[in-house]
Design a protein around this motif. Structure first.
Motif, PDB file in Angstrom:
ATOM      1  N   ARG A 130       0.825  -1.214   0.000  1.00 39.89           N
ATOM      2  CA  ARG A 130       0.000   0.000   0.000  1.00 39.89           C
ATOM      3  C   ARG A 130       0.851   1.252   0.000  1.00 39.89           C
ATOM      4  O   ARG A 130       1.918   1.307   0.593  1.00 39.89           O
ATOM      5  CB  ARG A 130      -0.908   0.028   1.241  1.00 39.89           C
ATOM      6  CG  ARG A 130      -1.838  -1.165   1.410  1.00 39.89           C
ATOM      7  CD  ARG A 130      -2.758  -1.385   0.224  1.00 39.89           C
ATOM      8  NE  ARG A 130      -3.541  -0.254  -0.178  1.00 39.89           N
ATOM      9  CZ  ARG A 130      -4.778  -0.011   0.217  1.00 39.89           C
ATOM     10  NH1 ARG A 130      -5.394  -0.838   1.039  1.00 39.89           N
ATOM     11  NH2 ARG A 130      -5.430   1.048  -0.214  1.00 39.89           N
ATOM     12  N   MET A 131       0.334   2.285  -0.647  1.00 40.23           N
ATOM     13  CA  MET A 131       0.990   3.587  -0.601  1.00 40.23           C
ATOM     14  C   MET A 131       0.745   4.203   0.762  1.00 40.23           C
ATOM     15  O   MET A 131      -0.291   3.975   1.385  1.00 40.23           O
ATOM     16  CB  MET A 131       0.440   4.505  -1.691  1.00 40.23           C
ATOM     17  CG  MET A 131       0.865   4.088  -3.073  1.00 40.23           C
ATOM     18  SD  MET A 131       0.264   5.205  -4.362  1.00 40.23           S
ATOM     19  CE  MET A 131       1.115   6.711  -3.936  1.00 40.23           C
ATOM     20  N   LYS A 132       1.703   4.979   1.199  1.00 35.65           N
ATOM     21  CA  LYS A 132       1.587   5.678   2.479  1.00 35.65           C
ATOM     22  C   LYS A 132       1.012   7.073   2.216  1.00 35.65           C
ATOM     23  O   LYS A 132       1.233   7.653   1.160  1.00 35.65           O
ATOM     24  CB  LYS A 132       2.951   5.810   3.152  1.00 35.65           C
ATOM     25  CG  LYS A 132       3.792   4.544   3.203  1.00 35.65           C
ATOM     26  CD  LYS A 132       3.086   3.403   3.898  1.00 35.65           C
ATOM     27  CE  LYS A 132       3.940   2.159   3.931  1.00 35.65           C
ATOM     28  NZ  LYS A 132       3.737   1.227   2.846  1.00 35.65           N
ATOM     29  N   PRO A 133       0.267   7.630   3.179  1.00 30.39           N
ATOM     30  CA  PRO A 133      -0.268   8.982   3.002  1.00 30.39           C
ATOM     31  C   PRO A 133       0.867   9.972   2.705  1.00 30.39           C
ATOM     32  O   PRO A 133       1.924   9.929   3.329  1.00 30.39           O
ATOM     33  CB  PRO A 133      -0.916   9.302   4.347  1.00 30.39           C
ATOM     34  CG  PRO A 133      -1.232   7.957   4.930  1.00 30.39           C
ATOM     35  CD  PRO A 133      -0.134   7.041   4.450  1.00 30.39           C
ATOM     36  N   GLY A 134       0.641  10.814   1.725  1.00 30.18           N
ATOM     37  CA  GLY A 134       1.613  11.830   1.368  1.00 30.18           C
ATOM     38  C   GLY A 134       2.751  11.346   0.496  1.00 30.18           C
ATOM     39  O   GLY A 134       3.625  12.123   0.130  1.00 30.18           O
ATOM     40  N   ALA A 157       3.160  -1.783  -4.435  1.00 29.15           N
ATOM     41  CA  ALA A 157       2.378  -2.251  -5.588  1.00 29.15           C
ATOM     42  C   ALA A 157       1.277  -1.255  -5.949  1.00 29.15           C
ATOM     43  O   ALA A 157       0.978  -1.064  -7.134  1.00 29.15           O
ATOM     44  CB  ALA A 157       1.786  -3.622  -5.293  1.00 29.15           C
ATOM     45  N   GLU A 158       0.708  -0.612  -4.962  1.00 30.75           N
ATOM     46  CA  GLU A 158      -0.343   0.369  -5.237  1.00 30.75           C
ATOM     47  C   GLU A 158       0.214   1.536  -6.058  1.00 30.75           C
ATOM     48  O   GLU A 158      -0.456   2.048  -6.962  1.00 30.75           O
ATOM     49  CB  GLU A 158      -0.947   0.876  -3.932  1.00 30.75           C
ATOM     50  CG  GLU A 158      -2.175   1.732  -4.118  1.00 30.75           C
ATOM     51  CD  GLU A 158      -2.867   2.051  -2.811  1.00 30.75           C
ATOM     52  OE1 GLU A 158      -4.062   2.408  -2.876  1.00 30.75           O
ATOM     53  OE2 GLU A 158      -2.239   1.966  -1.731  1.00 30.75           O
ATOM     54  N   HIS A 159       1.435   1.938  -5.768  1.00 25.52           N
ATOM     55  CA  HIS A 159       2.094   2.996  -6.532  1.00 25.52           C
ATOM     56  C   HIS A 159       2.331   2.511  -7.966  1.00 25.52           C
ATOM     57  O   HIS A 159       2.058   3.241  -8.923  1.00 25.52           O
ATOM     58  CB  HIS A 159       3.413   3.365  -5.860  1.00 25.52           C
ATOM     59  CG  HIS A 159       4.107   4.540  -6.471  1.00 25.52           C
ATOM     60  ND1 HIS A 159       5.000   5.292  -5.774  1.00 25.52           N
ATOM     61  CD2 HIS A 159       4.060   5.101  -7.706  1.00 25.52           C
ATOM     62  CE1 HIS A 159       5.471   6.257  -6.551  1.00 25.52           C
ATOM     63  NE2 HIS A 159       4.914   6.153  -7.721  1.00 25.52           N
ATOM     64  N   VAL A 160       2.814   1.277  -8.108  1.00 26.04           N
ATOM     65  CA  VAL A 160       3.026   0.696  -9.435  1.00 26.04           C
ATOM     66  C   VAL A 160       1.706   0.682 -10.206  1.00 26.04           C
ATOM     67  O   VAL A 160       1.662   1.001 -11.396  1.00 26.04           O
ATOM     68  CB  VAL A 160       3.623  -0.727  -9.333  1.00 26.04           C
ATOM     69  CG1 VAL A 160       3.691  -1.397 -10.707  1.00 26.04           C
ATOM     70  CG2 VAL A 160       5.003  -0.695  -8.687  1.00 26.04           C
ATOM     71  N   PHE A 161       0.638   0.320  -9.513  1.00 22.99           N
ATOM     72  CA  PHE A 161      -0.680   0.284 -10.147  1.00 22.99           C
ATOM     73  C   PHE A 161      -1.069   1.670 -10.664  1.00 22.99           C
ATOM     74  O   PHE A 161      -1.570   1.815 -11.788  1.00 22.99           O
ATOM     75  CB  PHE A 161      -1.721  -0.256  -9.171  1.00 22.99           C
ATOM     76  CG  PHE A 161      -3.108  -0.360  -9.749  1.00 22.99           C
ATOM     77  CD1 PHE A 161      -3.382  -1.237 -10.781  1.00 22.99           C
ATOM     78  CD2 PHE A 161      -4.139   0.424  -9.259  1.00 22.99           C
ATOM     79  CE1 PHE A 161      -4.665  -1.339 -11.326  1.00 22.99           C
ATOM     80  CE2 PHE A 161      -5.419   0.324  -9.784  1.00 22.99           C
ATOM     81  CZ  PHE A 161      -5.680  -0.555 -10.822  1.00 22.99           C
TER      82      PHE A 161
END
Length: 178
Positions: A130-134, A157-161
């Motif tokens: 998961r991406m972190k806030p900010g 992976a969320e950032h990659v997505f």
């Protein structure tokens, strides 16, 4: 000899009809593949929206679908732009072949990284996915293109997505008619 001209005419018509059918087939094939990519992206998106629905198998299958239908496959689907009215591809693909190919290959790299993330997280969607806030997004039409496997494996992976979705949006905004 008197049948030579009509036979040539028939053969010419058949060749033309075959070319038209092949063009229609490629349009149908690439549209089917694009729909499969969209459905796979929706599956992954749903898991990020609701992490309790995460299934590493389904996540990996979705990522593999995108990987298998992007890159060289996608490039091949658009090797020629047809005059088929069903096609929404712009002639810019031919004029900007390198850019289109780079985007298609970026899509493969991002999907491969997502597939790897699913393998590395077999039980549940971990915090590392998961991406972190900010956290800065990067990528996209105005940002960088992350192609290095090492770099992709070091970001969530969320950032990659999101990078993958930005790649899709970039390609559609440039190479797809409204």
């Amino acid at each position: 000899m008197k049948y030579a001209l009509p036979i040539r005419a028939v053969l010419s018509c058949l060749a033309f009809a075959s070319a038209v059918a092949a063009a229609q087939d490629i349009v149908a094939l690439r549209q089917a593949d694009m729909k499969a990519i969209a459905a796979a992206a929706k599956t992954i998106s749903g898991m990020f929206k609701e992490p309790t629905t995460y299934s590493s198998l389904e996540f990996k299958q979705a990522a593999d679908t995108i990987r298998d239908k992007s890159g060289e496959v996608l490039i091949g689907h658009f090797s020629e732009i047809t005059a088929d009215p069903r096609s929404r591809a712009t002639p810019d693909i031919v004029e900007e072949r390198d850019r289109f190919d780079r985007l298609a290959n970026d899509l493969t790299a991002y999907a491969s990284a997502l597939s790897t993330a699913a393998v590395e997280n077999p039980q549940a969607m971990s915090d590392s996915m998961r991406m972190k806030p900010g956290e800065p997004m990067g990528g996209g039409p105005l940002g960088i293109h992350v192609r290095s496997e090492a770099t992709l494996s070091s970001i969530p992976a969320e950032h990659v997505f999101h990078l993958m979705l930005q790649t899709c949006a970039t390609c559609h905004s440039r190479f797809r008619m409204d």
